[in-house]
Design an enzyme around this catalytic site. Structure first.
Site, short mmCIF file in Angstrom:
data_model
loop_
_atom_site.label_atom_id
_atom_site.label_comp_id
_atom_site.label_asym_id
_atom_site.label_seq_id
_atom_site.Cartn_x
_atom_site.Cartn_y
_atom_site.Cartn_z
N LYS A 298 0.71 -1.24 0.12
CA LYS A 298 -0.01 -0.03 0.09
C LYS A 298 0.87 1.16 -0.06
O LYS A 298 1.96 1.31 0.81
CB LYS A 298 -0.92 0.04 1.14
N GLU A 382 -19.72 -4.51 10.56
CA GLU A 382 -20.45 -3.88 11.33
C GLU A 382 -21.42 -4.75 12.18
O GLU A 382 -21.88 -4.35 13.38
CB GLU A 382 -21.09 -2.83 10.64
N ARG A 410 -25.69 -0.94 7.76
CA ARG A 410 -25.55 -2.38 7.31
C ARG A 410 -25.60 -3.30 8.66
O ARG A 410 -25.75 -4.43 8.44
CB ARG A 410 -23.91 -2.56 7.12
#
Length: 640
Positions: A298, A382, A410
């Site tokens: 990354k 979540e 969610r």
């Protein structure tokens, strides 16, 4: 060939490996420069350069569907599909225009922008389900032009339960889907980034990509199966041996336990290795779903992004490319929450903090550092976060769940039936509530008040200043003794007020008084500042106004309702969805609180539509939710 010569994916195919290396370097320079001017997702895209180039050289987009989860790693995909010119307006107001390449662009894939974008996917862990559905349609003859379906999913997204549900379906069905696991080692490292057997694992990958090996393996398996008498036992013995080898040599054997063939790990910055793996996957696609595990770095090629372990630069603001994005942030709601939860936790050992892969953006880094044993990052999960909080609360803890407002959607079932039904002491702190701006329709946090205020026993608080965040979090820990509490606040700089201007508990605060009882403005959260400014504009025209800071959206303060009912004009202002929102509840209560003379009432809020990206202030202004818009509404009602 330079970056300026790349207008479509087919332009990549004639390039040599040295030319591709040079192009990758130029793309990284372009991305850093472009994001420095507009802000955007930096590290995820710098890490996906070679991966994207290889995908577009091997697969034929849009005939082959390349799907991205999450979409914030798709900038390179946008560049090589002809949208480079739009990066000077990345995530800006005129960013979405049907297939017009000259306009600005969304920060995520967008079906409105390009035929190469199949899904707008900014909520994680969904791409494998999309891929399964597309494969079903393709195999049913509904999309015969779509030869291959390629799903690119990040290691963080693999922590979401929906990804596992889709993997199970893919493996069971045997659908032809190619899964590319882009693993940068930040979230999924303990499971799939262990390369301790590196050389041996790489050699095994080479063998399993060889089509001659695959054909011979099938022949041996058939020969064993057809042996007289002992055939079934011999076949089971071979499967057990293969499973043992996988378990010893390849930690991510769970893919194959689900019926998904696994290849990897592969260096995600080695173009030759990537193309070899993708080509082999094409040739083996008839065998069913296959996962190609790719290791990337990354932020590759830009040291400030490479070193960003805490996701400070996950969504970078504008910055100087020479020095990198600044990690300092102005004082706002998030910072007030960050300081307050640490202060409270020092004196209350019951307090624990839970987040879903967002400790930095939600303000929990300081808490994590000081109370590591009381901090829980559950990944992009979540639903699990909310129900785990319920369990912690049942056990005597005081969990504080810090999420973005849009992501709590969610876990709606878990909020209602796992937390609220049991009247559990869980505190939800919802960041990025209201209009968030740059990330577009999927990130605006506009549904939380309308939904949560309908849950029995749920208290919903909206601070209008940094000091109110501090007070409400303190109150919420106590209020939670009687059931769950929500504190919702926007991104960005917050108002600051004197201690005397801070409320407490579930009471509203009257900030200005109109002695003539002509106008009453009931403002929620961030809208308090705009409403006070509107009152000043009205005062300059000789129209005085009472202004209330609602503070508690559920329940609403009856004293405030009764006071509003005594005025001729009542306006409620919120940065949440208007239909079914808090303003409509206020309108109902005020109407029932009056006698024969009903006030002229208007409810201001967010309309029921998907709102594209723009700066929050520009969106609010367009919707009449700034000082000028509120003042204009009041003046119109007064004139009536």
């Amino acid at each position: 060939m330079a970056l300026a010569d790349i207008r479509q994916p087919s332009d990549l195919r004639p390039l040599t490996l040295p030319q591709l290396d040079a192009l990758a370097a130029e793309i990284r320079e372009f991305v850093v420069s472009a994001v420095s001017e507009t802000g955007g997702h930096l590290g995820s895209n710098l890490g996906a350069v070679e991966l994207t180039l290889a995908l577009h050289r091997v697969f034929d987009s849009p005939r082959d569907a390349i799907l991205w989860d999450t979409g914030h790693q798709a900038y390179i995909h946008k560049i090589v599909t002809g949208r480079r010119a739009g990066f000077n307006k990345l995530r800006q107001a005129d960013g979405i225009s049907k297939l017009r390449q000259a306009d600005g662009i969304s920060g995520y894939p967008s079906r409105e922008e390009s035929i190469h974008d199949f899904i707008e996917n900014s909520h994680a862990s969904t791409v494998l389900s999309y891929a399964y559905g597309l494969a079903v349609a393709r195999d049913a003859g509904q999309s015969v032009d779509r030869r291959h379906i390629v799903a690119v999913i990040g290691d963080g997204s693999m922590t979401g339960g929906m990804a596992y549900e889709a993997l199970n379906n893919l493996g069971h069905s045997g659908k032809r889907v190619i899964i590319v696991l882009n693993d940068n080692g930040r979230s999924y490292a303990p499971t799939v980034s262990n390369l301790s057997q590196g050389a041996l694992s790489n050699k095994l990958t080479d063998i399993r990509l060889n089509p001659v090996y695959v054909r011979r393996q099938r022949k041996i398996e058939k020969w064993l199966k057809d042996l007289p008498v002992i055939g079934p036992q011999a076949e089971r013995g071979m499967e057990a041996f293969k499973a043992g080898v996988r378990e010893f040599l390849q930690p991510p054997a769970f893919f194959e336990a689900l019926g998904v063939r696994y290849i990897g790990p592969i260096d995600g910055h080695d173009m030759e290795a990537l193309e070899h793996a993708f080509t082999a996957a094409q040739q083996r696609s008839e065998e069913g779903p296959i996962a190609i595990h790719v290791i990337t770095q990354k932020g590759r090629g830009y040291s400030p992004a490479e070193d960003d372990d805490e996701k400070h630069l996950h969504d970078a603001p504008k910055f100087n490319p020479a020095t990198g994005p600044s990690k300092s942030v102005p004082t706002g709601y998030t910072e007030a929450f960050a300081d307050t939860i640490v202060h409270l936790a020092k004196n209350d050992p019951r307090i624990v903090a839970i987040t879903a892969a967002m400790p930095g953006p939600t303000g929990l880094i300081q808490f994590q550092e000081q109370f590591p044993e009381r901090f829980f990052d559950v990944g992009i999960a979540e639903q699990h976060a909310v129900t785990a909080a319920a369990g912690m609360a049942m056990g005597g803890l005081r969990p504080v769940v810090a999420l973005y407002s849009t992501f709590l959607n969610r876990a709606w079932d878990q909020v209602v039936y796992d937390v609220a039904l049991h009247r559990l002491p869980v505190v939800f702190c919802l960041d990025r509530a209201g209009i968030t701006g740059d990330d577009g329709p999927s990130h605006h946090g506009i549904y939380d008040m309308a939904l949560l205020s309908k849950v029995p026993g749920m208290r919903v608080l909206a601070p209008s200043s940094t000091q109110e965040v501090e007070q409400m979090l303190k109150d919420a820990i106590v209020l939670a003794n009687e059931g769950p509490v929500v504190i919702r606040y926007p991104k960005g700089v917050a108002r600051t007020v004197d201690a005397a201007d801070v409320g407490s508990g579930l009471t509203a605060r009257k900030l200005l008084t109109d002695e003539s009882n002509t106008v009453c403005i009931l403002a929620i959260g961030k809208m308090v500042g705009a409403s006070l400014d509107a009152a000043a504009l009205l005062a300059a025209k000789g129209i005085m106004a009472t202004v209330w800071d609602v503070r508690s959206c559920a329940p609403l303060d009856q004293l405030m309702i009764d006071n509003a009912a005594s005025h001729r004009v009542v306006v409620s202002v919120e940065d949440g969805i208007r239909e079914g929102g808090i303003g409509m509840t206020i309108e109902d209560l005020v109407s029932h609180a009056t006698g024969a003379q009903r006030p002229n009432i208007e409810v201001l809020g967010i309309p029921k539509q998907f709102i594209p990206q723009a700066k929050p202030d520009a969106i609010l202004s367009r919707l009449g939710l700034n000082a000028e818009g509120i003042a204009a509404t009041v003046q119109r009602l007064v004139n009536q």
